[in-house]
Design a protein around this motif. Structure first.
Motif, PDB file in Angstrom:
ATOM      1  N   HIS A  11       6.106  49.924  15.461  1.00 30.27           N
ATOM      2  CA  HIS A  11       5.918  49.711  14.026  1.00 30.27           C
ATOM      3  C   HIS A  11       5.868  48.219  13.706  1.00 30.27           C
ATOM      4  O   HIS A  11       5.024  47.772  12.928  1.00 30.27           O
ATOM      5  N   SER A  12       6.768  47.435  14.297  1.00 30.68           N
ATOM      6  CA  SER A  12       6.809  45.999  14.046  1.00 30.68           C
ATOM      7  C   SER A  12       5.507  45.321  14.467  1.00 30.68           C
ATOM      8  O   SER A  12       5.027  44.420  13.789  1.00 30.68           O
ATOM      9  N   GLU A  13       4.950  45.764  15.590  1.00 30.97           N
ATOM     10  CA  GLU A  13       3.706  45.172  16.073  1.00 30.97           C
ATOM     11  C   GLU A  13       2.520  45.528  15.180  1.00 30.97           C
ATOM     12  O   GLU A  13       1.538  44.805  15.141  1.00 30.97           O
ATOM     13  N   SER A  14       2.617  46.641  14.439  1.00 25.34           N
ATOM     14  CA  SER A  14       1.501  47.069  13.600  1.00 25.34           C
ATOM     15  C   SER A  14       1.475  46.371  12.244  1.00 25.34           C
ATOM     16  O   SER A  14       0.502  46.496  11.507  1.00 25.34           O
ATOM     17  N   LEU A  15       2.533  45.609  11.907  1.00 21.56           N
ATOM     18  CA  LEU A  15       2.587  44.947  10.606  1.00 21.56           C
ATOM     19  C   LEU A  15       1.656  43.740  10.554  1.00 21.56           C
ATOM     20  O   LEU A  15       1.553  42.981  11.518  1.00 21.56           O
ATOM     21  N   SER A  16       1.003  43.573   9.410  1.00 22.28           N
ATOM     22  CA  SER A  16       0.154  42.400   9.210  1.00 22.28           C
ATOM     23  C   SER A  16       1.046  41.199   8.890  1.00 22.28           C
ATOM     24  O   SER A  16       2.244  41.346   8.612  1.00 22.28           O
ATOM     25  N   ILE A  17       0.454  40.013   8.899  1.00 20.59           N
ATOM     26  CA  ILE A  17       1.220  38.805   8.576  1.00 20.59           C
ATOM     27  C   ILE A  17       1.743  38.897   7.148  1.00 20.59           C
ATOM     28  O   ILE A  17       2.883  38.534   6.873  1.00 20.59           O
ATOM     29  N   GLY A  18       0.911  39.407   6.228  1.00 20.99           N
ATOM     30  CA  GLY A  18       1.341  39.560   4.843  1.00 20.99           C
ATOM     31  C   GLY A  18       2.535  40.488   4.715  1.00 20.99           C
ATOM     32  O   GLY A  18       3.460  40.225   3.938  1.00 20.99           O
ATOM     33  N   ASN A  19       2.522  41.584   5.478  1.00 19.57           N
ATOM     34  CA  ASN A  19       3.648  42.524   5.460  1.00 19.57           C
ATOM     35  C   ASN A  19       4.916  41.870   5.995  1.00 19.57           C
ATOM     36  O   ASN A  19       6.008  42.081   5.468  1.00 19.57           O
ATOM     37  N   LYS A  20       4.773  41.091   7.052  1.00 26.07           N
ATOM     38  CA  LYS A  20       5.935  40.412   7.620  1.00 26.07           C
ATOM     39  C   LYS A  20       6.500  39.389   6.642  1.00 26.07           C
ATOM     40  O   LYS A  20       7.718  39.255   6.496  1.00 26.07           O
ATOM     41  N   ILE A  21       5.606  38.667   5.937  1.00 26.90           N
ATOM     42  CA  ILE A  21       6.058  37.692   4.943  1.00 26.90           C
ATOM     43  C   ILE A  21       6.766  38.409   3.799  1.00 26.90           C
ATOM     44  O   ILE A  21       7.833  37.978   3.343  1.00 26.90           O
ATOM     45  N   ALA A  22       6.178  39.514   3.321  1.00 20.62           N
ATOM     46  CA  ALA A  22       6.795  40.272   2.231  1.00 20.62           C
ATOM     47  C   ALA A  22       8.176  40.774   2.637  1.00 20.62           C
ATOM     48  O   ALA A  22       9.125  40.714   1.840  1.00 20.62           O
ATOM     49  N   ASP A  23       8.316  41.253   3.862  1.00 19.61           N
ATOM     50  CA  ASP A  23       9.624  41.719   4.337  1.00 19.61           C
ATOM     51  C   ASP A  23      10.627  40.570   4.379  1.00 19.61           C
ATOM     52  O   ASP A  23      11.786  40.726   3.987  1.00 19.61           O
ATOM     53  N   SER A  24      10.181  39.398   4.838  1.00 17.71           N
ATOM     54  CA  SER A  24      11.074  38.236   4.902  1.00 17.71           C
ATOM     55  C   SER A  24      11.512  37.803   3.506  1.00 17.71           C
ATOM     56  O   SER A  24      12.687  37.498   3.280  1.00 17.71           O
ATOM     57  N   VAL A  25      10.554  37.767   2.568  1.00 15.55           N
ATOM     58  CA  VAL A  25      10.881  37.382   1.188  1.00 15.55           C
ATOM     59  C   VAL A  25      11.864  38.387   0.587  1.00 15.55           C
ATOM     60  O   VAL A  25      12.862  38.004  -0.031  1.00 15.55           O
ATOM     61  N   ALA A  26      11.591  39.674   0.763  1.00 20.06           N
ATOM     62  CA  ALA A  26      12.481  40.711   0.211  1.00 20.06           C
ATOM     63  C   ALA A  26      13.868  40.613   0.837  1.00 20.06           C
ATOM     64  O   ALA A  26      14.884  40.751   0.138  1.00 20.06           O
ATOM     65  N   ASN A  27      13.935  40.369   2.150  1.00 22.78           N
ATOM     66  CA  ASN A  27      15.235  40.228   2.809  1.00 22.78           C
ATOM     67  C   ASN A  27      15.983  39.014   2.278  1.00 22.78           C
ATOM     68  O   ASN A  27      17.193  39.061   2.063  1.00 22.78           O
ATOM     69  N   GLY A  28      15.251  37.910   2.074  1.00 25.68           N
ATOM     70  CA  GLY A  28      15.872  36.688   1.550  1.00 25.68           C
ATOM     71  C   GLY A  28      16.365  36.866   0.128  1.00 25.68           C
ATOM     72  O   GLY A  28      17.488  36.485  -0.212  1.00 25.68           O
TER      73      GLY A  28
END
Length: 138
Positions: A11-28
């Motif tokens: 699942h982690s490998e299937s995430l786009s860069i935008g999805n990874k950024i959104a997850d990081s922002v939401a976590n922060g």
């Protein structure tokens, strides 16, 4: 040697860069660190504007600060919703993987049960034959 990836790695490998950024922002933004830093910055902002002798860049009632909060909320809400949607997807994928594991385990337990039952029957048959042989000898 082939390594098998678990559902989380796939699942982690299937995430786009935008999805990874959104997850990081939401976590922060969902952390105590963010809340504490934002509280300190707001207190400094308000303090400097209330105590400033020469220039109040955002005098009371802090309209610019309210505009900044509104802009932050306008961007934060959809980003957090995207992260929550992905969390729901991760939960669904994990539930499917757990279900498949449970089915596989059930089938293996059933196979082992059948094997144990057949072993017990074989042992009982052997014991009966031995008793019959003993009975014939006596």
């Amino acid at each position: 040697m082939e390594t098998h990836k678990n559902w989380h790695e796939k699942h982690s490998e299937s995430l786009s860069i935008g999805n990874k950024i959104a997850d990081s922002v939401a976590n922060g933004m969902g952390s105590w660190t963010f809340i504490i830093i934002q509280t300190i910055l707001v207190a400094i902002w308000m303090g400097l504007n209330l105590l400033a002798y020469v220039s109040h860049w955002d005098p009371y009632p802090f309209i610019l600060l309210n505009l900044l909060f509104s802009t932050q909320a306008a961007y934060a809400a959809p980003i957090i919703m995207m992260a929550q949607n992905r969390q729901n997807e991760r939960d669904r994928v994990q539930a499917q993987a757990d279900y498949k594991t449970n089915i596989d385990a059930k089938l293996e337990i059933e196979a082992l049960t059948l094997k144990l039952n057949s072993l017990e029957v074989e042992k009982l048959d052997k014991i009966i034959r031995m008793l019959e042989e003993i009975e014939k000898k006596s």
